[in-house]
Design a protein around this motif. Structure first.
Motif, PDB file in Angstrom:
ATOM      1  N   UNK A   1       0.855  -1.195   0.000  1.00  0.00           N
ATOM      2  CA  UNK A   1       0.000   0.000   0.000  1.00  0.00           C
ATOM      3  C   UNK A   1       0.891   1.246   0.000  1.00  0.00           C
ATOM      4  N   UNK A   2       1.940   1.221   0.825  1.00  0.00           N
ATOM      5  CA  UNK A   2       2.880   2.345   0.865  1.00  0.00           C
ATOM      6  C   UNK A   2       3.576   2.542  -0.485  1.00  0.00           C
ATOM      7  N   UNK A   3       3.735   1.473  -1.253  1.00  0.00           N
ATOM      8  CA  UNK A   3       4.357   1.559  -2.576  1.00  0.00           C
ATOM      9  C   UNK A   3       3.407   2.139  -3.622  1.00  0.00           C
ATOM     10  N   UNK A   4       2.133   2.322  -3.250  1.00  0.00           N
ATOM     11  CA  UNK A   4       1.181   2.931  -4.167  1.00  0.00           C
ATOM     12  C   UNK A   4       0.076   2.020  -4.666  1.00  0.00           C
ATOM     13  N   UNK A   5       0.096   0.752  -4.253  1.00  0.00           N
ATOM     14  CA  UNK A   5      -0.944  -0.179  -4.710  1.00  0.00           C
ATOM     15  C   UNK A   5      -2.301   0.192  -4.108  1.00  0.00           C
ATOM     16  N   UNK A   6      -3.351  -0.059  -4.883  1.00  0.00           N
ATOM     17  CA  UNK A   6      -4.713   0.169  -4.409  1.00  0.00           C
ATOM     18  C   UNK A   6      -5.129  -0.910  -3.421  1.00  0.00           C
ATOM     19  N   UNK A   7      -4.455  -2.036  -3.473  1.00  0.00           N
ATOM     20  CA  UNK A   7      -4.771  -3.164  -2.616  1.00  0.00           C
ATOM     21  C   UNK A   7      -3.915  -4.344  -3.002  1.00  0.00           C
ATOM     22  N   UNK A   8      -4.353  -5.512  -2.588  1.00  0.00           N
ATOM     23  CA  UNK A   8      -3.560  -6.713  -2.842  1.00  0.00           C
ATOM     24  C   UNK A   8      -4.457  -7.878  -3.210  1.00  0.00           C
ATOM     25  N   UNK A   9      -3.938  -8.744  -4.049  1.00  0.00           N
ATOM     26  CA  UNK A   9      -4.581 -10.006  -4.385  1.00  0.00           C
ATOM     27  C   UNK A   9      -3.884 -11.099  -3.582  1.00  0.00           C
ATOM     28  N   UNK A  10      -4.666 -11.954  -2.966  1.00  0.00           N
ATOM     29  CA  UNK A  10      -4.109 -12.989  -2.107  1.00  0.00           C
ATOM     30  C   UNK A  10      -4.702 -14.327  -2.506  1.00  0.00           C
ATOM     31  N   UNK A  11      -3.845 -15.304  -2.757  1.00  0.00           N
ATOM     32  CA  UNK A  11      -4.302 -16.641  -3.118  1.00  0.00           C
ATOM     33  C   UNK A  11      -4.110 -17.593  -1.941  1.00  0.00           C
ATOM     34  N   UNK A  12      -2.865 -17.925  -1.637  1.00  0.00           N
ATOM     35  CA  UNK A  12      -2.580 -18.940  -0.618  1.00  0.00           C
ATOM     36  C   UNK A  12      -3.172 -18.574   0.732  1.00  0.00           C
ATOM     37  N   UNK A  13      -3.034 -17.328   1.143  1.00  0.00           N
ATOM     38  CA  UNK A  13      -3.535 -16.908   2.436  1.00  0.00           C
ATOM     39  C   UNK A  13      -5.018 -17.150   2.613  1.00  0.00           C
ATOM     40  N   UNK A  14      -5.789 -16.928   1.564  1.00  0.00           N
ATOM     41  CA  UNK A  14      -7.233 -17.184   1.640  1.00  0.00           C
ATOM     42  C   UNK A  14      -7.547 -18.666   1.462  1.00  0.00           C
TER      43      UNK A  14
END
Length: 183
Positions: free
Chosen positions: A163-176
């Motif tokens: 987020x600090x790098x500028x991303x609007x959010x994150x996509x998560x596969x393994x964690x979910x």
């Protein structure tokens, strides 16, 4: 918390796939991408029907992957495509996987609604491939005006850095898919 998108993978799922989808959909995610790349069109369509029902029930955006005709048939207005497939298509909301600033600029120019960029951190899904890192993510985020979602090795310990790098959010596969609690 920033927008979280669950990316599915039945093969990583602990327990029943649809029970996991139900639990994730009720956890506060923004959207879910049904990314089951090993399925043929018929099998994917069958899976997508139940997946979209669960998403609707929990008011979570359902995003289908690759099969535009299935999305249209099911009334799903969001689709996620690899860049080569995207080049010949247009639609309401289309996400595109990108791996460089050049990819991101091209996807934006072609009308992508959002971009996933990665893999940012080391991940088992890309074993042996060097991650692109936060600097590359920053460069992509600065280069385009559309939302960029980081993907690859994102977890609770590093999500703030994307987020600090500028991303609007994150996509998560393994964690979910493996049952980590993100709520």
């Amino acid at each position: 918390m920033a927008g979280l998108i669950c990316v599915t993978n039945r093969h990583l799922c602990d327990g029943d796939f649809f029970e996991r989808i139900e639990k994730i959909a009720s956890s506060g995610v923004t959207a879910m991408i049904l990314r089951e790349k090993d399925l043929g069109e018929k099998e994917y369509s069958d899976l997508a029907k139940k997946f979209t029902e669960i998403c609707e029930k929990h008011k979570v955006e359902a995003i289908l992957h690759t099969y535009v005709d299935i999305a249209i048939a099911l009334g799903v207005r969001s689709i996620h495509l690899p860049l080569p497939v995207f080049k010949d298509l247009s639609g309401e909301k289309i996400g595109v996987s990108c791996h460089s600033v050049e990819d991101a600029l091209e996807a934006e120019k072609l009308g992508a609604s959002y971009i996933t960029f990665g893999h940012v951190f080391a991940t088992d899904c890309k074993k042996g491939l060097e991650p692109r890192g936060l600097d590359a993510l920053k460069n992509v985020c600065k280069a385009v005006k559309i939302p960029v979602y980081a993907i690859g090795g994102i977890d609770k310990q590093n999500i703030d850095s994307v987020i600090e790098a500028g991303a609007a959010g994150a996509c998560i596969m393994s964690g979910f898919m493996k049952g980590d609690n993100w709520s």
